[in-house]
Design an enzyme around this catalytic site. Structure first.
Site, PDB file in Angstrom:
ATOM      1  N   GLU A   1       0.916  -1.211  -0.014  1.00 54.03           N
ATOM      2  CA  GLU A   1      -0.034   0.081   0.022  1.00 54.03           C
ATOM      3  C   GLU A   1       0.853   1.226  -0.069  1.00 54.03           C
ATOM      4  OE1 GLU A   1      -2.572   1.431  -0.435  1.00 54.03           O
ATOM      5  OE2 GLU A   1      -4.448   0.501   0.563  1.00 54.03           O
ATOM      6  N   ASP A   2       0.376   2.235  -0.623  1.00 56.53           N
ATOM      7  CA  ASP A   2       1.128   3.605  -0.333  1.00 56.53           C
ATOM      8  C   ASP A   2       0.944   4.234   0.920  1.00 56.53           C
ATOM      9  OD1 ASP A   2      -1.634   3.996  -0.862  1.00 56.53           O
ATOM     10  OD2 ASP A   2      -1.270   5.547  -2.345  1.00 56.53           O
TER      11      ASP A   2
ATOM     12  N   ASP B   1      -4.493   5.177   5.859  1.00 57.56           N
ATOM     13  CA  ASP B   1      -5.166   6.284   6.550  1.00 57.56           C
ATOM     14  C   ASP B   1      -6.179   6.038   7.644  1.00 57.56           C
ATOM     15  OD1 ASP B   1      -5.707   9.123   6.439  1.00 57.56           O
ATOM     16  OD2 ASP B   1      -7.421   8.714   5.513  1.00 57.56           O
TER      17      ASP B   1
ATOM     18  N   PHE C   1      -2.868  15.625   4.282  1.00 57.47           N
ATOM     19  CA  PHE C   1      -3.064  14.862   2.966  1.00 57.47           C
ATOM     20  C   PHE C   1      -1.699  15.068   2.356  1.00 57.47           C
ATOM     21  CE2 PHE C   1      -4.362  14.375  -1.374  1.00 57.47           C
ATOM     22  CZ  PHE C   1      -5.142  13.294  -1.222  1.00 57.47           C
TER      23      PHE C   1
ATOM     24  N   ARG D   1       1.203  12.296  -8.980  1.00 57.88           N
ATOM     25  CA  ARG D   1       1.999  10.955  -8.648  1.00 57.88           C
ATOM     26  C   ARG D   1       3.431  11.171  -9.272  1.00 57.88           C
ATOM     27  NH1 ARG D   1      -2.359   7.741  -7.472  1.00 57.88           N
ATOM     28  NH2 ARG D   1      -4.454   7.720  -8.458  1.00 57.88           N
TER      29      ARG D   1
HETATM   30  P1  IMP Z   1      -7.893   4.203   4.015  1.00 52.78           P
HETATM   31  O1  IMP Z   1      -8.781   3.279   3.775  1.00 52.78           O
HETATM   32  O2  IMP Z   1      -8.463   5.222   4.694  1.00 52.78           O
HETATM   33  O3  IMP Z   1      -6.477   3.696   5.008  1.00 52.78           O
HETATM   34  O4  IMP Z   1      -7.113   4.882   2.696  1.00 52.78           O
HETATM   35  C1  IMP Z   1      -6.467   4.188   1.880  1.00 52.78           C
HETATM   36  C2  IMP Z   1      -6.396   4.922   0.657  1.00 52.78           C
HETATM   37  O5  IMP Z   1      -6.774   6.221   0.596  1.00 52.78           O
HETATM   38  C3  IMP Z   1      -4.853   4.784   0.544  1.00 52.78           C
HETATM   39  O6  IMP Z   1      -4.365   3.681  -0.427  1.00 52.78           O
HETATM   40  C4  IMP Z   1      -4.683   6.122  -0.720  1.00 52.78           C
HETATM   41  O7  IMP Z   1      -4.887   5.836  -1.734  1.00 52.78           O
HETATM   42  C5  IMP Z   1      -5.647   7.148  -0.333  1.00 52.78           C
HETATM   43  N1  IMP Z   1      -5.263   7.913   0.444  1.00 52.78           N
HETATM   44  C6  IMP Z   1      -5.206   8.291   1.978  1.00 52.78           C
HETATM   45  N2  IMP Z   1      -4.670   9.267   2.357  1.00 52.78           N
HETATM   46  C7  IMP Z   1      -4.063   9.687   1.467  1.00 52.78           C
HETATM   47  C8  IMP Z   1      -3.229  10.988   1.199  1.00 52.78           C
HETATM   48  O8  IMP Z   1      -2.846  11.580   2.222  1.00 52.78           O
HETATM   49  N3  IMP Z   1      -2.827  11.325   0.074  1.00 52.78           N
HETATM   50  C9  IMP Z   1      -3.304  10.557  -1.095  1.00 52.78           C
HETATM   51  N4  IMP Z   1      -3.987   9.372  -0.954  1.00 52.78           N
HETATM   52  C10 IMP Z   1      -4.461   9.144   0.209  1.00 52.78           C
HETATM   53 MG    MG Z   2      -3.646   3.439  -2.015  1.00 55.55          MG
END
Ligand code: IMP
Ligand code: MG
Length: 184
Positions: free
Chosen positions: A106-107, A110, A159, A172
């Site tokens: 995963e990148d 969050d 963010f 990106r």
């Molecule tokens: P989660 O399900 O809330 O953990 O979010 C996961 C996905 O949301 C990540 O894999 C990202 O693709 C996107 N995301 C969450 N935070 C950010 C951020 O700060 N910048 C860009 N993409 C984000």
């Molecule tokens: Mg992602």
């Protein structure tokens, strides 16, 4: 390489310099070595979560001195700079995960919702092991108990873009990471 600009504009938002490419590179090398040690004798299957993780995955598999395979899933939950709360699967994994040593890449984690949604579904396919590698984690935002085996950096709850991460499709390609500027 030219010095990165201290602030950048993407659509309506300004972002400021947050982490240099060299810092990321050193950490990714370290993560690759940890995976190679842990999985010595295995041929791990890296499962990249598109779109955000494509650059991290490309660097991570090359930092891991083991034969490996890579496959992709495409999920989305984000709408602009906020999670929509709904996870849409646009592209599914092709490989059979049974008996494989799977490392989800995963990148960023969050809220943790994407991972919490995905892990039980992948576990049901009975991989030999199932681990999570994420470049970034926002401890202030996570709402789920998640196993994270390989972590790049814990970051504040703002963010970020760059190194594969986007804001409404842009950012990106940036080698460095940038963080949303409060001034905007
Ligand atoms: P989660 O399900 O809330 O953990 O979010 C996961 C996905 O949301 C990540 O894999 C990202 O693709 C996107 N995301 C969450 N935070 C950010 C951020 O700060 N910048 C860009 N993409 C984000
Ligand atoms: Mg992602």
């Amino acid at each position: 390489m030219p010095a990165p600009s201290p602030t950048i504009q993407l659509h309506d938002l300004r972002f400021r310099s947050f982490m240099a490419a060299e810092t990321i590179r050193a950490r990714v090398r370290h993560l690759g070595r940890s995976i190679a040690e842990r999985h010595s004798g295995h041929t791990p299957l890296f499962l990249a979560i598109l779109n955000g993780a494509f650059i991290f995955t490309a660097d991570l598999i090359r930092a891991c001195a083991l034969p490996s395979e890579v496959d992709f899933m495409r999920l989305s939950s984000y709408d602009g700079t906020a999670s929509s709360g709904q996870i849409i699967r646009h592209l599914d994994v092709v490989q059979n995960l049974e008996g494989r040593h799977v490392i989800i890449v995963e990148d960023i984690i969050d809220s943790g919702q994407t991972m919490a949604h995905l892990l039980p579904q992948l576990q049901a396919q009975q991989p030999a092991s199932l681990e999570v590698a994420t470049l970034l984690l926002k401890p202030g935002a996570v709402q789920h108990e998640l196993p994270i085996h390989y972590l790049g950096f814990e970051i504040p709850n703002a963010f970020v873009v760059g190194y594969g991460l986007d804001y409404r499709g842009l950012g990106r390609h940036l080698p460095d990471l940038y963080q949303l500027d409060d001034q905007t």
